[in-house]
Design a protein around this motif. Structure first.
Motif, PDB file in Angstrom:
ATOM      1  N   ARG A  78      81.870 -40.332  41.912  1.00  0.00           N
ATOM      2  CA  ARG A  78      81.347 -39.245  40.663  1.00  0.00           C
ATOM      3  C   ARG A  78      81.811 -38.167  40.565  1.00  0.00           C
ATOM      4  NH1 ARG A  78      76.330 -36.771  42.849  1.00  0.00           N
ATOM      5  NH2 ARG A  78      77.994 -35.689  43.850  1.00  0.00           N
ATOM      6  N   ASP A  79      82.324 -37.608  41.659  1.00  0.00           N
ATOM      7  CA  ASP A  79      82.925 -36.167  41.677  1.00  0.00           C
ATOM      8  C   ASP A  79      84.322 -36.303  40.906  1.00  0.00           C
ATOM      9  OD1 ASP A  79      80.835 -35.073  42.763  1.00  0.00           O
ATOM     10  OD2 ASP A  79      81.785 -34.890  44.750  1.00  0.00           O
ATOM     11  N   HIS A  80      85.091 -37.391  41.444  1.00  0.00           N
ATOM     12  CA  HIS A  80      86.324 -37.433  40.547  1.00  0.00           C
ATOM     13  C   HIS A  80      86.410 -37.854  39.114  1.00  0.00           C
ATOM     14  CE1 HIS A  80      90.543 -38.972  40.180  1.00  0.00           C
ATOM     15  NE2 HIS A  80      89.895 -39.905  39.298  1.00  0.00           N
ATOM     16  N   TRP A  81      85.150 -38.531  38.668  1.00  0.00           N
ATOM     17  CA  TRP A  81      84.915 -38.798  37.419  1.00  0.00           C
ATOM     18  C   TRP A  81      84.573 -37.498  36.684  1.00  0.00           C
ATOM     19  CZ3 TRP A  81      80.449 -38.992  34.224  1.00  0.00           C
ATOM     20  CH2 TRP A  81      80.451 -39.654  32.878  1.00  0.00           C
ATOM     21  N   ARG A  82      83.893 -36.633  37.248  1.00  0.00           N
ATOM     22  CA  ARG A  82      83.407 -35.608  36.408  1.00  0.00           C
ATOM     23  C   ARG A  82      84.575 -34.585  36.262  1.00  0.00           C
ATOM     24  NH1 ARG A  82      77.742 -33.800  39.336  1.00  0.00           N
ATOM     25  NH2 ARG A  82      76.628 -35.331  38.244  1.00  0.00           N
ATOM     26  N   ARG A  83      85.380 -34.707  37.386  1.00  0.00           N
ATOM     27  CA  ARG A  83      86.855 -33.696  37.270  1.00  0.00           C
ATOM     28  C   ARG A  83      87.828 -34.284  36.240  1.00  0.00           C
ATOM     29  NH1 ARG A  83      86.350 -33.849  42.876  1.00  0.00           N
ATOM     30  NH2 ARG A  83      88.082 -35.472  43.002  1.00  0.00           N
ATOM     31  N   THR A  84      88.010 -35.532  36.090  1.00  0.00           N
ATOM     32  CA  THR A  84      88.984 -35.938  35.389  1.00  0.00           C
ATOM     33  C   THR A  84      88.564 -36.540  34.015  1.00  0.00           C
ATOM     34  OG1 THR A  84      88.579 -38.270  36.103  1.00  0.00           O
ATOM     35  CG2 THR A  84      90.271 -37.008  37.451  1.00  0.00           C
ATOM     36  N   ARG A  85      87.260 -36.562  33.566  1.00  0.00           N
ATOM     37  CA  ARG A  85      86.921 -36.953  32.245  1.00  0.00           C
ATOM     38  C   ARG A  85      87.204 -35.815  31.053  1.00  0.00           C
ATOM     39  NH1 ARG A  85      80.500 -37.043  31.569  1.00  0.00           N
ATOM     40  NH2 ARG A  85      80.115 -34.793  32.192  1.00  0.00           N
ATOM     41  N   PRO A  86      87.526 -36.322  29.970  1.00  0.00           N
ATOM     42  CA  PRO A  86      87.620 -35.265  28.982  1.00  0.00           C
ATOM     43  C   PRO A  86      86.385 -34.533  28.632  1.00  0.00           C
ATOM     44  CG  PRO A  86      87.761 -37.561  27.923  1.00  0.00           C
ATOM     45  CD  PRO A  86      87.762 -37.613  29.417  1.00  0.00           C
ATOM     46  N   ALA A  87      86.396 -33.276  28.112  1.00  0.00           N
ATOM     47  CA  ALA A  87      85.205 -32.336  27.954  1.00  0.00           C
ATOM     48  C   ALA A  87      84.609 -33.138  26.410  1.00  0.00           C
ATOM     49  CB  ALA A  87      85.936 -31.021  27.725  1.00  0.00           C
ATOM     50  N   ARG A  88      83.304 -32.999  26.647  1.00  0.00           N
ATOM     51  CA  ARG A  88      82.637 -33.554  25.523  1.00  0.00           C
ATOM     52  C   ARG A  88      82.615 -32.431  24.277  1.00  0.00           C
ATOM     53  NH1 ARG A  88      76.979 -35.900  27.321  1.00  0.00           N
ATOM     54  NH2 ARG A  88      77.443 -38.091  27.508  1.00  0.00           N
ATOM     55  N   PRO A  89      82.856 -32.891  23.132  1.00  0.00           N
ATOM     56  CA  PRO A  89      82.840 -31.660  22.036  1.00  0.00           C
ATOM     57  C   PRO A  89      81.397 -31.345  21.987  1.00  0.00           C
ATOM     58  CG  PRO A  89      83.019 -34.010  21.197  1.00  0.00           C
ATOM     59  CD  PRO A  89      83.064 -34.152  22.630  1.00  0.00           C
ATOM     60  N   ALA A  90      80.925 -30.138  21.266  1.00  0.00           N
ATOM     61  CA  ALA A  90      79.661 -29.478  21.246  1.00  0.00           C
ATOM     62  C   ALA A  90      79.088 -30.388  19.910  1.00  0.00           C
ATOM     63  CB  ALA A  90      79.597 -28.287  20.943  1.00  0.00           C
ATOM     64  N   ARG A  91      77.906 -30.894  20.151  1.00  0.00           N
ATOM     65  CA  ARG A  91      77.032 -31.360  19.305  1.00  0.00           C
ATOM     66  C   ARG A  91      76.569 -30.345  18.038  1.00  0.00           C
ATOM     67  NH1 ARG A  91      72.074 -34.539  21.933  1.00  0.00           N
ATOM     68  NH2 ARG A  91      73.200 -36.286  22.917  1.00  0.00           N
ATOM     69  N   PRO A  92      76.790 -31.006  16.843  1.00  0.00           N
ATOM     70  CA  PRO A  92      76.554 -30.004  15.634  1.00  0.00           C
ATOM     71  C   PRO A  92      75.021 -29.903  15.669  1.00  0.00           C
ATOM     72  CG  PRO A  92      77.264 -32.125  14.871  1.00  0.00           C
ATOM     73  CD  PRO A  92      77.461 -32.179  16.486  1.00  0.00           C
ATOM     74  N   ALA A  93      74.557 -28.692  15.133  1.00  0.00           N
ATOM     75  CA  ALA A  93      73.028 -28.390  14.924  1.00  0.00           C
ATOM     76  C   ALA A  93      72.415 -29.369  13.948  1.00  0.00           C
ATOM     77  CB  ALA A  93      72.786 -27.078  14.771  1.00  0.00           C
ATOM     78  N   ARG A  94      71.278 -29.898  14.180  1.00  0.00           N
ATOM     79  CA  ARG A  94      70.601 -30.821  13.239  1.00  0.00           C
ATOM     80  C   ARG A  94      70.240 -29.764  12.135  1.00  0.00           C
ATOM     81  NH1 ARG A  94      66.364 -34.372  16.140  1.00  0.00           N
ATOM     82  NH2 ARG A  94      67.477 -35.026  17.800  1.00  0.00           N
ATOM     83  N   PRO A  95      70.302 -30.660  10.786  1.00  0.00           N
ATOM     84  CA  PRO A  95      69.943 -29.757   9.762  1.00  0.00           C
ATOM     85  C   PRO A  95      68.400 -29.676   9.742  1.00  0.00           C
ATOM     86  CG  PRO A  95      70.721 -32.044   9.050  1.00  0.00           C
ATOM     87  CD  PRO A  95      71.170 -31.769  10.689  1.00  0.00           C
ATOM     88  N   GLY A  96      67.737 -28.694   9.325  1.00  0.00           N
ATOM     89  CA  GLY A  96      66.210 -28.764   9.112  1.00  0.00           C
ATOM     90  C   GLY A  96      65.235 -28.319  10.193  1.00  0.00           C
ATOM     91  N   GLY A  97      65.923 -27.778  11.331  1.00  0.00           N
ATOM     92  CA  GLY A  97      65.156 -27.410  12.520  1.00  0.00           C
ATOM     93  C   GLY A  97      65.764 -27.710  13.800  1.00  0.00           C
ATOM     94  N   SER A  98      64.890 -27.536  14.802  1.00  0.00           N
ATOM     95  CA  SER A  98      65.493 -27.551  16.131  1.00  0.00           C
ATOM     96  C   SER A  98      65.171 -28.823  16.926  1.00  0.00           C
ATOM     97  CB  SER A  98      65.108 -26.177  17.153  1.00  0.00           C
ATOM     98  OG  SER A  98      63.828 -26.201  17.109  1.00  0.00           O
ATOM     99  N   GLY A  99      64.110 -29.379  16.293  1.00  0.00           N
ATOM    100  CA  GLY A  99      63.595 -30.652  17.040  1.00  0.00           C
ATOM    101  C   GLY A  99      63.168 -31.861  16.112  1.00  0.00           C
ATOM    102  N   PRO A 100      62.724 -32.876  16.597  1.00  0.00           N
ATOM    103  CA  PRO A 100      62.548 -34.032  15.681  1.00  0.00           C
ATOM    104  C   PRO A 100      60.850 -33.809  14.961  1.00  0.00           C
ATOM    105  CG  PRO A 100      62.074 -34.739  17.863  1.00  0.00           C
ATOM    106  CD  PRO A 100      62.792 -33.454  17.944  1.00  0.00           C
ATOM    107  N   SER A 101      60.910 -33.889  13.684  1.00  0.00           N
ATOM    108  CA  SER A 101      59.739 -33.667  13.086  1.00  0.00           C
ATOM    109  C   SER A 101      58.614 -34.335  13.431  1.00  0.00           C
ATOM    110  CB  SER A 101      60.023 -33.478  11.463  1.00  0.00           C
ATOM    111  OG  SER A 101      60.518 -34.858  11.033  1.00  0.00           O
TER     112      SER A 101
END
Length: 62
Positions: free
Chosen positions: A37-60
């Motif tokens: 697990r530690d090796h996988w966390r160190r070597t995996r590429p960083a995830r791109p930030a998620r874009p904000a959802r249009p229309g609010g901060s949560g599910p309607s």
């Protein structure tokens, strides 16, 4: 042949050769999984930030 049977055979062979017996099966599973697990966390590429959802901060609700 399962892991316990193999361990018994390996222990017998070690005793015949005046060697230390092998560790029991499953003894190091936790540390091996943590290392993977530690090796996988160190070597995996960083995830791109998620874009904000249009229309609010949560599910309607409506």
């Amino acid at each position: 042949m399962d892991a316990i049977q193999q361990h018994m055979i390996d222990s017998y062979r070690a005793a015949q050769r005046w060697e230390a017996p092998p560790p029991p099966p499953g003894r190091h599973d936790g540390s091996v999984l943590r290392a993977i697990r530690d090796h996988w966390r160190r070597t995996r590429p960083a995830r791109p930030a998620r874009p904000a959802r249009p229309g609010g901060s949560g599910p309607s609700g409506a």
